[in-house]
Motif scaffolding. Structure first.
Motif, short mmCIF file in Angstrom:
data_model
loop_
_atom_site.label_atom_id
_atom_site.label_comp_id
_atom_site.label_asym_id
_atom_site.label_seq_id
_atom_site.Cartn_x
_atom_site.Cartn_y
_atom_site.Cartn_z
N THR A 112 99.17 129.36 136.78
CA THR A 112 99.80 128.49 135.78
C THR A 112 99.30 127.06 136.01
O THR A 112 98.90 126.70 137.13
CB THR A 112 101.33 128.54 135.94
OG1 THR A 112 101.65 128.61 137.34
CG2 THR A 112 101.91 129.76 135.24
N GLY A 113 99.33 126.23 134.97
CA GLY A 113 99.00 124.82 135.10
C GLY A 113 97.74 124.60 135.90
O GLY A 113 96.69 125.15 135.61
N THR A 133 97.22 137.47 136.76
CA THR A 133 97.77 136.29 136.10
C THR A 133 99.14 135.95 136.67
O THR A 133 99.93 136.85 136.99
CB THR A 133 97.89 136.55 134.58
OG1 THR A 133 96.62 136.96 134.10
CG2 THR A 133 98.33 135.31 133.83
N SER A 134 99.41 134.66 136.81
CA SER A 134 100.74 134.22 137.24
C SER A 134 101.55 133.81 136.01
O SER A 134 101.02 133.18 135.10
CB SER A 134 100.60 133.03 138.21
OG SER A 134 101.84 132.79 138.84
N TYR A 135 102.82 134.17 136.00
CA TYR A 135 103.70 133.87 134.86
C TYR A 135 105.14 134.00 135.33
O TYR A 135 105.41 134.50 136.43
CB TYR A 135 103.42 134.82 133.69
CG TYR A 135 103.25 136.26 134.11
CD1 TYR A 135 104.34 137.10 134.33
CD2 TYR A 135 101.97 136.77 134.34
CE1 TYR A 135 104.18 138.39 134.75
CE2 TYR A 135 101.80 138.07 134.77
CZ TYR A 135 102.91 138.88 134.96
OH TYR A 135 102.74 140.17 135.41
N ALA A 136 106.07 133.56 134.48
CA ALA A 136 107.49 133.64 134.83
C ALA A 136 107.86 135.09 135.14
O ALA A 136 107.53 136.00 134.38
CB ALA A 136 108.34 133.12 133.68
N GLY A 137 108.51 135.30 136.25
CA GLY A 137 108.97 136.64 136.60
C GLY A 137 107.88 137.55 137.13
O GLY A 137 108.07 138.78 137.18
N ALA A 181 88.72 138.53 149.22
CA ALA A 181 88.45 137.12 148.89
C ALA A 181 89.30 136.73 147.67
O ALA A 181 89.33 137.46 146.67
CB ALA A 181 86.97 136.94 148.58
N VAL A 182 89.98 135.59 147.77
CA VAL A 182 90.89 135.16 146.69
C VAL A 182 90.47 133.80 146.16
O VAL A 182 90.27 132.85 146.93
CB VAL A 182 92.35 135.10 147.20
CG1 VAL A 182 93.27 134.47 146.16
CG2 VAL A 182 92.83 136.51 147.56
N VAL A 183 90.32 133.71 144.83
CA VAL A 183 89.94 132.46 144.17
C VAL A 183 91.03 132.09 143.17
O VAL A 183 91.50 132.92 142.40
CB VAL A 183 88.59 132.63 143.44
CG1 VAL A 183 88.27 131.38 142.62
CG2 VAL A 183 87.47 132.89 144.45
N ARG A 184 91.41 130.81 143.19
CA ARG A 184 92.43 130.30 142.25
C ARG A 184 91.77 129.59 141.08
O ARG A 184 91.05 128.61 141.26
CB ARG A 184 93.34 129.27 142.93
CG ARG A 184 94.36 129.81 143.86
CD ARG A 184 95.35 128.73 144.27
NE ARG A 184 94.72 127.51 144.75
CZ ARG A 184 94.85 126.32 144.17
NH1 ARG A 184 95.58 126.16 143.07
NH2 ARG A 184 94.25 125.26 144.68
N SER A 185 92.03 130.10 139.87
CA SER A 185 91.61 129.41 138.65
C SER A 185 92.89 129.15 137.84
O SER A 185 93.99 129.22 138.39
CB SER A 185 90.62 130.30 137.88
OG SER A 185 90.19 129.66 136.71
N SER A 186 92.74 128.81 136.58
CA SER A 186 93.92 128.51 135.76
C SER A 186 93.85 129.25 134.44
O SER A 186 92.77 129.46 133.88
CB SER A 186 93.99 127.01 135.49
OG SER A 186 95.03 126.75 134.55
N ARG A 187 95.02 129.60 133.93
CA ARG A 187 95.09 130.26 132.62
C ARG A 187 95.14 129.25 131.49
O ARG A 187 95.17 129.62 130.32
CB ARG A 187 96.34 131.17 132.56
CG ARG A 187 97.62 130.39 132.61
CD ARG A 187 98.87 131.27 132.58
NE ARG A 187 99.98 130.52 132.00
CZ ARG A 187 101.20 130.98 131.85
NH1 ARG A 187 101.50 132.22 132.24
NH2 ARG A 187 102.15 130.26 131.29
#
Ligand code: SIN
Length: 335
Positions: free
Chosen positions: A252-253, A226-230, A274-280
């Motif tokens: 994010t977003g 997960t991507s998040y602040a910091g 393999a890398v896939v981008r989804s959203s939270r």
């Protein structure tokens, strides 16, 4: 079997546990119960009206809290569903499941069941012992749906709180509410109530007999970050060091990724991950080269698949030997 039920559809009921099979010490308790302890016979006993809807062949496949669902049990369940649907005297399958990972199991089946016969998952938010338990009506509606001709060829469906959802798009949206399941971006496919089934729309993305995915012997390791602040790159580096084959980012977003993670992901891709981008976020789509440069990162955008479903598709793709980013993007644009 009585004379009157000879013509009723024959539905296999596979029980796996969950709150629908949950038991509390006190009927007023809707939390603090034990999931997955009540057997399939008791679930059937709670719904006498089922005998008017279908002839039921019941099996206890597992008795778990679905937070503990494993990929091995997924494969066992999917194999059993496929075997049952090959039988001439089975018209459809209903699966009782915990709500926590229901959407993941449903999507795995949506992509690996090789039949047009109906497959319907259902569950409950309140344990079987609760006042106003929601499981019995959800089960009756699920069997009613599986016995309905209109459910054939629609892929795997979820019957919950009188609504019908597609396995591809449904997600759990509440920790306790009985209307916990929603399809945020597109809405329900229809409804089932008092014995009536009404579809309002269909499913257009490929699934079941239109899916290229066979059941593999095992599923590869694919993790979610997960991507998040910091955010830091520590988890990604640890997963790569552990030999993960794929990573899904809950960005994010619109799938944007913290700079520290972007560098770690680019490094992971160089090592064959393999890398896939989804959203939270929980709804909306993630566009290729939108909030992050997929071309530069070597990543794939998940479109409208949430991170948990993107992980299922990525696992099946890798198991099928598809790891190239261009080929993966085609799959994410198709399923
Ligand atoms: C589970 O997922 O097995 C427990 C929670 C639930 O079914 O609502």
């Amino acid at each position: 079997m009585t004379k009157s039920d000879i013509s009723l559809p024959r539905i296999a009921l596979l029980a796996t546990g969950g709150t629908i099979a949950g038991q509390a010490g006190d009927a007023s308790k809707t939390a603090g119960y034990k999931a997955g302890v009540v057997g399939v016979d008791k679930l059937l006993d709670a719904v006498p009206a089922l005998t008017q809807v279908a002839q039921i062949h019941a099996e206890q496949v597992a008795s778990i809290d679905s937070k503990d669902m494993s990929t091995a049990l997924w494969l066992t369940l999917a194999a059993r569903v496929n075997a049952l649907l090959e039988e001439d005297d089975i018209d459809g399958v209903v699966i009782t499941h915990g709500t926590d990972t229901l959407e993941e199991t449903a999507y795995l089946l949506h992509l690996t069941v090789k039949s047009e016969k109906p497959v319907v998952l259902t569950a409950a938010m309140r344990p079987s012992t609760a006042l106003s338990a929601d499981g019995p009506l959800n089960l009756l509606n699920a069997v009613t749906l599986a016995a309905h001709d209109g459910a054939a060829g629609q892929g795997v469906l979820v019957a919950f709180n009188n609504q019908i959802h597609s396995a591809r798009d449904v997600t759990k949206t509440s920790t306790y509410a009985v209307d916990a399941f929603r399809t945020p971006e597109f809405g329900a496919l229809g409804w089932v109530q008092d014995g009536r089934v009404d579809f309002q729309r269909g499913v257009v993305r490929r699934h079941t007999v239109g899916s290229q995915f066979d059941l593999p012997a095992a599923l590869p390791a694919v993790e979610i970050v997960t991507s998040y602040a910091g955010a830091s790159r520590t988890a990604i580096d640890a997963f790569v060091a552990a030999g993960v084959k794929g990573l899904v980012v809950a960005g994010t977003g619109n799938g944007s990724i913290h700079a520290a993670l972007q560098q770690a992901l680019a490094d992971a891709v160089k090592q064959g991950v393999a890398v896939v981008r989804s959203s939270r976020v929980g709804s909306g789509h993630v566009m290729r080269n939108g909030a992050a440069p997929d071309d530069a990162l070597g990543s794939v955008s998940a479109g409208t698949l949430n991170p948990y479903k993107a992980r299922v598709l990525l696992m099946l793709s890798i198991a099928a030997g598809i790891t190239d980013a261009t080929a993966l993007q085609q799959l994410f644009d198709t399923y």
